[in-house]
Design a protein around this motif. Structure first.
Motif, PDB file in Angstrom:
ATOM      1  N   GLN A 188     -56.335 -38.069  70.285  1.00  0.00           N
ATOM      2  CA  GLN A 188     -55.037 -37.684  70.782  1.00  0.00           C
ATOM      3  C   GLN A 188     -53.909 -38.038  69.818  1.00  0.00           C
ATOM      4  N   GLN A 189     -54.214 -38.776  68.780  1.00  0.00           N
ATOM      5  CA  GLN A 189     -53.181 -39.154  67.831  1.00  0.00           C
ATOM      6  C   GLN A 189     -52.808 -37.951  66.967  1.00  0.00           C
ATOM      7  N   GLU A 190     -51.513 -37.771  66.696  1.00  0.00           N
ATOM      8  CA  GLU A 190     -51.059 -36.649  65.885  1.00  0.00           C
ATOM      9  C   GLU A 190     -51.256 -36.937  64.403  1.00  0.00           C
ATOM     10  N   GLU A 198     -50.129 -35.131  60.769  1.00  0.00           N
ATOM     11  CA  GLU A 198     -49.377 -34.073  60.089  1.00  0.00           C
ATOM     12  C   GLU A 198     -49.999 -33.853  58.718  1.00  0.00           C
ATOM     13  N   VAL A 253     -49.231 -29.823  62.411  1.00  0.00           N
ATOM     14  CA  VAL A 253     -49.560 -31.053  63.128  1.00  0.00           C
ATOM     15  C   VAL A 253     -50.841 -30.849  63.935  1.00  0.00           C
ATOM     16  N   ARG A 278     -53.315 -32.345  66.820  1.00  0.00           N
ATOM     17  CA  ARG A 278     -53.303 -33.251  67.967  1.00  0.00           C
ATOM     18  C   ARG A 278     -54.717 -33.643  68.397  1.00  0.00           C
ATOM     19  N   ILE A 321     -48.779 -26.281  65.831  1.00  0.00           N
ATOM     20  CA  ILE A 321     -49.535 -27.328  66.507  1.00  0.00           C
ATOM     21  C   ILE A 321     -50.988 -26.881  66.648  1.00  0.00           C
ATOM     22  N   GLU A 374     -54.518 -27.936  68.384  1.00  0.00           N
ATOM     23  CA  GLU A 374     -55.066 -28.814  69.404  1.00  0.00           C
ATOM     24  C   GLU A 374     -56.302 -28.201  70.050  1.00  0.00           C
TER      25      GLU A 374
END
Length: 336
Positions: free
Chosen positions: A97-99, A101, A283, A285, A327, A329
């Protein structure tokens, strides 16, 4: 009026019972007669059986209430401790869950610019743009998007030197008397005449790929250098050391032909290329998605939203544009 105890309830002053009472007190235990006597003394009179029973029930009730209060406090304290530990260790328990970049947008012009500063020329490119530059010695440079090339209007008699930030392909005119040097923040590539790519965007690991000829690559801040042959790539590993390996150069030529071309490439690299072309921050996720490998080929001249639509069709990840960033994810159907 004082009520009399029945024979069974009355405490008789028997010496054996006194001895038994004393023994019970010493052992920390009390029988019913002793408790009746104790409460009678506290009331200043010998209580009735009913009074003794009520007093005993009051004593038990207060005792239970006190223990229940203590138990509630302990339960609340344990619950608070569990919540605190969960908050502290949540990043460790759910690292995906840590982003992360993998590309950060740069300050670049909105159109191709050529600027003269003394005897040097500086060329800068905007997003999604490739431009050609011909140098005074006949060498050609294909400058990719969001890149900056600085070079002399006329090279000296001893050396040909250029500075690069971003990505470019060099076709260097042969001149045995004047080496050609491409300087980036971390790498320096020295050649006489050859064809090669240099990628060196700010804050990202640089690399050099050789198509023709032979070059020498050195670290600008360490005493390290390696010689390259066609079909090889030099990059920096996590320790900042030069790493040499074989690559399929045909797969890396795509950018110069306005194509995104990836075969079994990890998603981190794919998105870094997309970010550097469109100059959009990327990024992740979900950490596991960084290492997902994909096959992906598409025209670079398409709008970024069209590229994201094709990526979403692969069903590997969910790609969305939010607040000027792409994003990446886990898809919604895989989160359940």
């Amino acid at each position: 009026m004082k009520k009399e105890f029945s024979t069974n309830d009355h405490i008789h002053p028997d010496s054996r019972k006194d001895t038994h009472n004393q023994s019970s007190q010493e052992n920390g235990t009390w029988n019913d007669h002793q408790l009746e006597q104790l409460f009678g003394e506290a009331l200043g009179d010998t209580p009735t059986a009913d009074e003794t029973r009520k007093a005993w029930q009051t004593f038990i009730r207060r005792h239970r209430i006190r223990h229940q209060s203590i138990r509630r406090i302990m339960i609340l304290g344990i619950a608070a401790a569990v919540i605190a530990l969960a908050l502290v260790f949540q990043p460790l328990l759910q690292p995906e869950q840590q982003e992360v970049e993998v590309f950060t947008s740069l300050e670049v012009p909105e159109e191709i610019t050529f600027r003269e500063e003394g005897k040097r020329i500086i060329v800068s490119t905007p997003p999604a743009t490739i431009t050609s530059v011909q140098l005074s010695d006949g060498s050609k440079v294909l400058l990719s998007a969001n890149s900056r090339l600085e070079y002399q209007k006329e090279f000296t008699d001893t050396i040909r030197s250029v500075k690069l930030s971003g990505e470019a392909r060099f076709e260097v005119a042969k001149d045995a008397s004047r080496p050609f040097i491409v300087c980036t923040e971390q790498l320096q590539t020295r050649v006489l005449g050859t064809v090669f790519d240099v990628k060196a965007y700010p804050r990202y690991s640089p690399d050099v790929i050789l198509y023709q000829g032979r070059v020498n690559v050195s670290h600008t801040k360490r005493n390290q250098s390696k010689e390259m042959h066609p079909g090889e790539q030099i990059s920096l590993d996590k320790q900042g050391k030069l790493q040499l390996k074989r690559v399929d150069t045909e797969k890396r030529k795509g950018w110069a032909e306005n194509k995104f071309s990836f075969d079994n490439t990890d998603l981190r690299q794919v998105m870094q290329e997309i970010g550097s072309w469109y100059n959009i921050s990327i990024v992740f996720r979900s950490r596991p998605l960084l290492d997902e490998r994909i096959y992906f080929h598409i025209n670079r001249q398409l709008p970024v939203n069209a590229v994201l639509d094709v990526l979403n069709d692969l069903k590997i990840a969910q790609f969305t544009m939010k607040e000027g960033k792409i994003i990446v994810e886990t898809p919604q159907d895989k989160k359940r």
